[in-house]
Write a protein that holds these residues in place. Structure first.
Motif, short mmCIF file in Angstrom:
data_model
loop_
_atom_site.label_atom_id
_atom_site.label_comp_id
_atom_site.label_asym_id
_atom_site.label_seq_id
_atom_site.Cartn_x
_atom_site.Cartn_y
_atom_site.Cartn_z
N UNK A 144 103.56 119.01 69.95
CA UNK A 144 103.49 120.33 69.32
C UNK A 144 103.36 121.40 70.38
N UNK A 145 103.81 122.61 70.03
CA UNK A 145 103.62 123.76 70.92
C UNK A 145 102.21 124.31 70.74
N UNK A 146 101.64 124.77 71.82
CA UNK A 146 100.31 125.38 71.79
C UNK A 146 100.45 126.86 72.12
N UNK A 147 99.82 127.72 71.34
CA UNK A 147 99.93 129.14 71.59
C UNK A 147 101.24 129.70 71.09
N UNK A 148 101.48 130.97 71.43
CA UNK A 148 102.65 131.67 70.92
C UNK A 148 103.81 131.74 71.91
N UNK A 149 103.54 131.41 73.18
CA UNK A 149 104.59 131.57 74.18
C UNK A 149 105.61 130.45 74.22
N UNK A 150 105.25 129.30 73.68
CA UNK A 150 106.17 128.18 73.70
C UNK A 150 106.28 127.49 75.05
N UNK A 151 105.39 127.83 76.01
CA UNK A 151 105.48 127.22 77.33
C UNK A 151 104.42 126.14 77.53
N UNK A 152 103.55 125.95 76.54
CA UNK A 152 102.54 124.91 76.62
C UNK A 152 102.72 123.98 75.43
N UNK A 153 102.74 122.68 75.73
CA UNK A 153 102.94 121.69 74.68
C UNK A 153 101.80 120.68 74.70
N UNK A 154 101.41 120.27 73.54
CA UNK A 154 100.53 119.10 73.43
C UNK A 154 101.44 117.87 73.45
N UNK A 155 101.02 116.85 74.18
CA UNK A 155 101.89 115.68 74.36
C UNK A 155 101.04 114.43 74.46
N UNK A 156 101.72 113.30 74.38
CA UNK A 156 101.07 111.99 74.51
C UNK A 156 101.62 111.32 75.75
N UNK A 157 100.73 110.83 76.60
CA UNK A 157 101.15 110.13 77.80
C UNK A 157 101.60 108.72 77.49
N UNK A 158 102.18 108.04 78.46
CA UNK A 158 102.62 106.66 78.24
C UNK A 158 101.48 105.72 77.88
N UNK A 159 100.25 106.08 78.28
CA UNK A 159 99.09 105.27 77.94
C UNK A 159 98.39 105.76 76.68
N UNK A 160 99.01 106.74 75.97
CA UNK A 160 98.44 107.28 74.75
C UNK A 160 97.47 108.42 74.98
N UNK A 161 97.25 108.81 76.23
CA UNK A 161 96.31 109.89 76.52
C UNK A 161 96.82 111.21 75.97
N UNK A 162 95.90 112.01 75.43
CA UNK A 162 96.21 113.34 74.89
C UNK A 162 96.24 114.33 76.04
N UNK A 163 97.40 114.97 76.26
CA UNK A 163 97.54 115.87 77.40
C UNK A 163 98.16 117.19 76.96
N UNK A 164 98.09 118.17 77.86
CA UNK A 164 98.78 119.45 77.67
C UNK A 164 99.75 119.63 78.83
N UNK A 165 100.95 120.07 78.52
CA UNK A 165 101.97 120.27 79.54
C UNK A 165 102.36 121.74 79.55
N UNK A 166 102.20 122.36 80.71
CA UNK A 166 102.61 123.77 80.88
C UNK A 166 103.91 123.80 81.65
N UNK A 167 104.93 124.40 81.03
CA UNK A 167 106.20 124.60 81.72
C UNK A 167 106.06 125.78 82.67
N UNK A 168 106.61 125.65 83.85
CA UNK A 168 106.45 126.66 84.89
C UNK A 168 107.69 127.54 85.00
N UNK A 169 107.50 128.81 85.32
CA UNK A 169 108.65 129.69 85.50
C UNK A 169 109.38 129.36 86.79
N UNK A 170 110.60 129.84 86.88
CA UNK A 170 111.39 129.60 88.09
C UNK A 170 110.69 130.21 89.30
N UNK A 171 110.67 129.49 90.40
CA UNK A 171 110.05 130.00 91.62
C UNK A 171 108.61 129.58 91.80
#
Length: 301
Positions: free
Chosen positions: A18-45
């Protein structure tokens, strides 16, 4: 959480949830081991030092677990923190005071001290990059700006603590509690070199004794439930205070008197049938009068 993500979509080995927040650049995700993580997409540069970010260990800073600073989808993977931004917490609960404000000031200073020990700086500390978990701060999204500076982090600490205490971004230091005011003023000094280090702020904040101030936020007004009937006066009637108890007393005595007449009437029937019959009719009449409702001058007695 602002939107679901296709469970088939991945970033590396991480399955997006799922997306977290309103910007769409942070996602809640599941790792290969089932761990609950957050992934922040980074801008270019952007080129964060993932290795050094992973060295930052503090209960007041989110744990960085993984990341890819380059490639088609650069990102940083961190532990998922089930908290709410400081901005939302203050908006909902009102400004902090007392021990809650002391914990906020201390925790933020300890977070910056842990980040600065690795040679990194946050760069964007503020109400939107501080999550509140069990009334304690957890700093996220640190060291993502190449030009981040430790002295600017200290100034941002002052601004963030002031916001927590007042709910305003532009509040002057003189509205703060007297014990906190000198720290905020020192951290906001125009000369970056004159500002205290984050570790010094943490030491001073740990000794703060701040007064608890009742929240000025008014309690929500109770609104009438439309499903609840609202009593309305009967047309042509006006309640007369004090009449209902009086009428109940009168009827009670009338019932008692009627019962006595019935007993006497039964006895009279046995002794003198004609007189007993008369008394019986009188008793029945009196019982009917005693059981009659109150007069029309009182509604609902």
């Amino acid at each position: 959480m602002s939107g679901e993500t296709s469970h088939q979509e991945h970033i590396g080995p991480y399955r997006l949830l799922a997306r977290l927040g309103d910007g769409g650049v942070v996602h809640r995700a599941a790792g290969p081991d089932g761990r609950d993580v957050a992934i922040r997409l980074l801008p270019a540069g952007a080129a964060p030092d993932i290795g050094r970010m992973r060295e930052v260990l503090s209960p007041y800073v989110v744990d960085v677990l993984d990341g890819e600073p380059a490639g088609p989808r650069p990102h940083v993977v961190s532990r998922f923190v089930p908290g709410r931004p400081l901005a939302e917490t203050v908006a909902e609960r009102g400004p902090m005071s007392g021990d809650a404000l002391r914990r906020m000031a201390f925790g933020l200073a300890k977070a910056l001290a842990a980040i600065h020990r690795t040679g990194l700086a946050h760069g964007e500390l503020g109400p939107g990059t501080v999550l509140v978990v069990d009334d304690a701060p957890v700093v996220v999204d640190f060291a993502l700006i190449a030009s981040a500076d430790a002295a600017e982090d200290v100034r941002a600490w002052a601004a963030t603590v002031t916001f927590a205490a007042t709910g305003r971004h532009d509040a002057p230091a003189d509205v703060l509690p007297s014990g906190l005011r000198p720290l905020v003023e020192a951290a906001s000094h125009p000369d970056p070199g004159a500002r205290p280090a984050a570790e010094e702020l943490a030491e001073a904040a740990s000794r703060l004794d701040l007064p608890a101030v009742p929240s000025a936020r008014p309690a929500p007004e109770r609104t009438a439930d439309p499903s609840e009937p609202v009593p309305q006066p009967q047309p042509g009637t006006q309640p007369q205070p004090g009449r209902a108890p009086e009428m109940r007393v009168v009827r009670g005595w009338a019932r008692l008197l009627a019962a006595m007449v019935v007993v006497i009437a039964v006895a009279a029937v046995i002794i003198a049938p004609v007189a007993g019959l008369v008394l019986s009719l009188a008793a029945v009449t009196l019982l009917r009068l005693a059981g009659a409702p109150a007069g029309a001058g009182w509604a609902g007695a």
